[in-house]
Design a protein around this motif. Structure first.
Motif, mmCIF file in Angstrom:
data_model
loop_
_atom_site.group_PDB
_atom_site.id
_atom_site.type_symbol
_atom_site.label_atom_id
_atom_site.label_comp_id
_atom_site.label_asym_id
_atom_site.label_seq_id
_atom_site.Cartn_x
_atom_site.Cartn_y
_atom_site.Cartn_z
ATOM 1 N N LYS A 247 -18.713 -29.190 31.678
ATOM 2 C CA LYS A 247 -17.666 -29.231 30.659
ATOM 3 C C LYS A 247 -18.070 -28.443 29.425
ATOM 4 O O LYS A 247 -17.247 -27.743 28.815
ATOM 5 C CB LYS A 247 -17.385 -30.697 30.293
ATOM 6 C CG LYS A 247 -16.191 -30.907 29.394
ATOM 7 C CD LYS A 247 -15.963 -32.402 29.194
ATOM 8 C CE LYS A 247 -14.748 -32.665 28.327
ATOM 9 N NZ LYS A 247 -14.520 -34.121 28.143
ATOM 10 N N LYS A 248 -19.353 -28.523 29.063
ATOM 11 C CA LYS A 248 -19.828 -27.792 27.886
ATOM 12 C C LYS A 248 -19.670 -26.283 28.068
ATOM 13 O O LYS A 248 -19.366 -25.553 27.122
ATOM 14 C CB LYS A 248 -21.288 -28.142 27.603
ATOM 15 C CG LYS A 248 -21.490 -29.545 27.063
ATOM 16 C CD LYS A 248 -22.958 -29.788 26.707
ATOM 17 C CE LYS A 248 -23.153 -31.182 26.117
ATOM 18 N NZ LYS A 248 -24.584 -31.448 25.785
ATOM 19 N N ALA A 249 -19.906 -25.826 29.305
ATOM 20 C CA ALA A 249 -19.786 -24.394 29.578
ATOM 21 C C ALA A 249 -18.335 -23.939 29.432
ATOM 22 O O ALA A 249 -18.065 -22.845 28.912
ATOM 23 C CB ALA A 249 -20.302 -24.087 30.986
ATOM 24 N N VAL A 250 -17.387 -24.774 29.891
ATOM 25 C CA VAL A 250 -15.963 -24.451 29.742
ATOM 26 C C VAL A 250 -15.605 -24.376 28.267
ATOM 27 O O VAL A 250 -14.980 -23.413 27.814
ATOM 28 C CB VAL A 250 -15.091 -25.512 30.449
ATOM 29 C CG1 VAL A 250 -13.620 -25.238 30.172
ATOM 30 C CG2 VAL A 250 -15.360 -25.514 31.947
ATOM 31 N N TYR A 251 -16.025 -25.378 27.503
ATOM 32 C CA TYR A 251 -15.732 -25.416 26.070
ATOM 33 C C TYR A 251 -16.343 -24.210 25.352
ATOM 34 O O TYR A 251 -15.730 -23.610 24.475
ATOM 35 C CB TYR A 251 -16.256 -26.712 25.451
ATOM 36 C CG TYR A 251 -15.346 -27.907 25.653
ATOM 37 C CD1 TYR A 251 -14.560 -28.033 26.797
ATOM 38 C CD2 TYR A 251 -15.285 -28.928 24.720
ATOM 39 C CE1 TYR A 251 -13.737 -29.127 26.990
ATOM 40 C CE2 TYR A 251 -14.463 -30.042 24.897
ATOM 41 C CZ TYR A 251 -13.697 -30.127 26.045
ATOM 42 O OH TYR A 251 -12.887 -31.210 26.226
ATOM 43 N N GLN A 252 -17.572 -23.860 25.751
ATOM 44 C CA GLN A 252 -18.253 -22.739 25.107
ATOM 45 C C GLN A 252 -17.509 -21.430 25.365
ATOM 46 O O GLN A 252 -17.310 -20.622 24.443
ATOM 47 C CB GLN A 252 -19.695 -22.633 25.611
ATOM 48 C CG GLN A 252 -20.482 -21.501 24.940
ATOM 49 C CD GLN A 252 -21.922 -21.428 25.449
ATOM 50 O OE1 GLN A 252 -22.363 -22.304 26.193
ATOM 51 N NE2 GLN A 252 -22.636 -20.390 25.055
ATOM 52 N N ARG A 253 -17.067 -21.252 26.608
ATOM 53 C CA ARG A 253 -16.361 -20.006 26.921
ATOM 54 C C ARG A 253 -15.007 -19.941 26.213
ATOM 55 O O ARG A 253 -14.591 -18.894 25.730
ATOM 56 C CB ARG A 253 -16.152 -19.893 28.435
ATOM 57 C CG ARG A 253 -15.589 -18.530 28.819
ATOM 58 C CD ARG A 253 -15.538 -18.340 30.305
ATOM 59 N NE ARG A 253 -14.859 -17.102 30.632
ATOM 60 C CZ ARG A 253 -14.373 -16.823 31.831
ATOM 61 N NH1 ARG A 253 -14.500 -17.704 32.803
ATOM 62 N NH2 ARG A 253 -13.760 -15.693 32.059
ATOM 63 N N LEU A 254 -14.308 -21.085 26.142
ATOM 64 C CA LEU A 254 -13.033 -21.125 25.431
ATOM 65 C C LEU A 254 -13.222 -20.832 23.947
ATOM 66 O O LEU A 254 -12.426 -20.116 23.336
ATOM 67 C CB LEU A 254 -12.362 -22.489 25.609
ATOM 68 C CG LEU A 254 -11.776 -22.791 26.989
ATOM 69 C CD1 LEU A 254 -11.206 -24.197 27.030
ATOM 70 C CD2 LEU A 254 -10.702 -21.776 27.340
ATOM 71 N N THR A 255 -14.290 -21.359 23.382
ATOM 72 C CA THR A 255 -14.582 -21.104 21.968
ATOM 73 C C THR A 255 -14.882 -19.626 21.740
ATOM 74 O O THR A 255 -14.433 -19.026 20.749
ATOM 75 C CB THR A 255 -15.770 -21.966 21.507
ATOM 76 O OG1 THR A 255 -15.452 -23.346 21.715
ATOM 77 C CG2 THR A 255 -16.074 -21.727 20.037
#
Length: 505
Positions: A109-117
């Protein structure tokens, strides 16, 4: 796209259309409502199968059988009506349906959030990944749709009427985003009816009319008058022709009106207004300053927390919408698809929606469908509603024709008071001019019109007086001829009111 043909029952949507898009280009598709623009892009995006024609992507012939095929080839589309799950978060909507062969499985989930950011910061699409869609404004939801396409690797981005429901500030922000995308060699197809935006953002413009290709021109080598003429096939009058108003008795009165929004916060604060027979009072203001709540309270769709609303002298703040309508109020809602029409019902049924249980359309509880159809055919002809048949589902109409259908229904009731909220949102220049003329005709016939619009030029073109709303209050009412757009703009941002407060205290 070469020689694209597409037929629907009773309609040729695309008739041998050619269209090409270059790398790093913003290319606008321009045309009247129903000209075939969305159908052409639905074909490109794999949502419709062409009856004839070929599509080439980077020199290779392709045939998309679904939107999934198009996505895998680097295409993304932001539809006019967003395809988002309201109770899901931003991240859940963006990753919905993944993984795909183009995108590896992402369990972190952190990787998804990081890429979206990263994408948000890169393109100025600021949004919280964990925010639920229903809590976001329309402009923020549109950013989610764009992020969804970019997250999935889109090199070609199709935007269908992207500015139709945005505030002026959101429009400026969107255009900046599109320029950044083009600078990074992304290609953008921009569908819009707003000629000023088209000329401001486009590299090239392709015009369709009646499903046919008319011309492709460079934006730097054309102007709004020439484009409007290509769209409709004749010279278009860009200004509203109207005589001075002759206001008479007060038909709509709002006194000390207070109301809350959907979150329970105060949206209207002691609003006072009067609209007289034979005049148009325009409500100007940046979206979110109480205009929607004012519209809904007057129409009986939202309860007020204080104050009075009078229609033709009778208090209606506690009345049902049907009771208010019986007193002579007609209503063109700001959201035609949610509030103005039943999309699964026919054009004929929608045309007589409030009258279908009354004479001459019903006797002794039985509906006379022949009379309903005859009335619908009369109104479609009078108001130029273009539909294969009055038996066509209303949801199949283009945006402009759906709006003209609503206008026809409301004006055919011979109202004494009319609320016209965002009456030309999403309309092409020809349909917009038609709606403007009908509103002026209604004013001249003695109807009291409350016009709510986010388009300042529309407020100035149609209104006899202008009331400005800011922070849920009316901060000023002026005669249109005694003011200008700069002054109204200052009032819309609260500057005039703040100056007054500073002088007072």
């Amino acid at each position: 796209m070469c020689n694209i043909w597409k037929h629907f029952p009773g309609l040729v949507a695309n008739a041998g259309v050619d269209f090409n898009l270059q790398e790093g280009e913003i290319h606008t598709l321009l045309g009247e409502n129903g000209a075939g623009k969305t159908t052409l892009m639905n074909i490109l995006y794999g949502l419709e199968e062409p009856d004839q024609g070929e599509i080439f992507l980077k020199g290779q012939k392709v045939h998309f059988k679904s939107a999934r095929d198009a996505i895998l080839h680097g295409l993304g589309m932001v539809h006019q009506h967003f395809m988002l799950v309201q109770r899901f978060t931003v991240a859940e909507n963006i990753t919905l349906g993944m993984p795909s062969p183009r995108e590896p499985i992402i369990e972190d989930k952190k990787a998804v959030y990081q890429r979206l950011t990263e994408l948000s910061d890169r393109y100025g699409l600021q949004i919280k990944p964990d925010a639920e869609i229903w809590t976001l404004s329309v402009g923020e939801q549109q950013r989610v749709e764009i992020l969804k396409a970019l997250y999935r690797g889109a090199d070609v981005l199709i935007l269908d009427e992207p500015t139709a429901v945005l505030t002026p500030q959101e429009v400026d922000h969107l255009l900046d985003i599109l320029r950044k995308l083009a600078q990074e060699k992304k290609s953008v197809v921009f569908i819009s009816h707003k000629l000023n935006e088209v000329l401001a953002i486009s590299d090239r413009i392709t015009v369709l009319r009646d499903g046919k290709f008319i011309n492709t021109v460079k934006a730097s080598e054309t102007n709004s008058t020439e484009l409007a003429c290509m769209m409709v096939g004749r010279e278009v009058l860009m200004q509203v022709d109207k005589k001075p108003a002759e206001p008479a008795e007060v038909r709509l009165s709002v006194q000390g009106l207070c109301a809350c929004n959907d979150e329970g916060l105060k949206a209207l604060r002691d609003v006072d207004l009067e609209v007289r027979s034979g005049e148009i009072l325009g409500i100007a203001g940046v979206a979110g300053n109480g205009q929607t709540e004012l519209e809904e309270v007057i129409a009986g769709l939202r309860k007020c927390t204080g104050g009075k609303v009078k229609i033709c002298g009778q208090e209606v703040q506690t009345s049902l919408p049907s009771e208010i309508g019986a007193l002579g109020l007609a209503h063109i809602p700001s959201d035609r698809y949610k509030m103005a029409m039943l999309t699964d019902f026919t054009v004929a049924e929608n045309m007589v929606l409030q009258r279908i249980g009354k004479e001459p359309f019903a006797r002794h509880g039985w509906i006379d469908w022949n009379r309903v159809q005859a009335e619908a055919e009369r109104l479609t002809e009078e108001f130029d509603v273009r539909t294969p048949s009055v038996k066509t589902r209303a949801g199949k109409l283009s945006g402009g024709n759906a709006q003209k259908m609503v206008l026809a229904r409301e004006l055919s009731r011979n109202p004494r008071v009319l609320i016209a909220a965002q009456p030309t949102r999403g309309l092409d220049v020809n349909a917009e001019g038609y709606v403007h003329r009908r509103l002026i005709e209604a004013r001249d016939a003695g109807v009291a019109i409350l016009l709510i619009s986010s388009e300042l030029y529309e407020i100035f073109s149609l209104s006899d007086r202008i009331a400005v709303m800011y922070g849920g209050k009316v901060v000023g009412v002026v005669n249109t001829e005694d003011t200008n757009q700069n002054e109204i703009g200052l009032m819309m941002t609260g500057v005039k009111e703040m100056q007054w407060c500073a002088e007072t205290f």
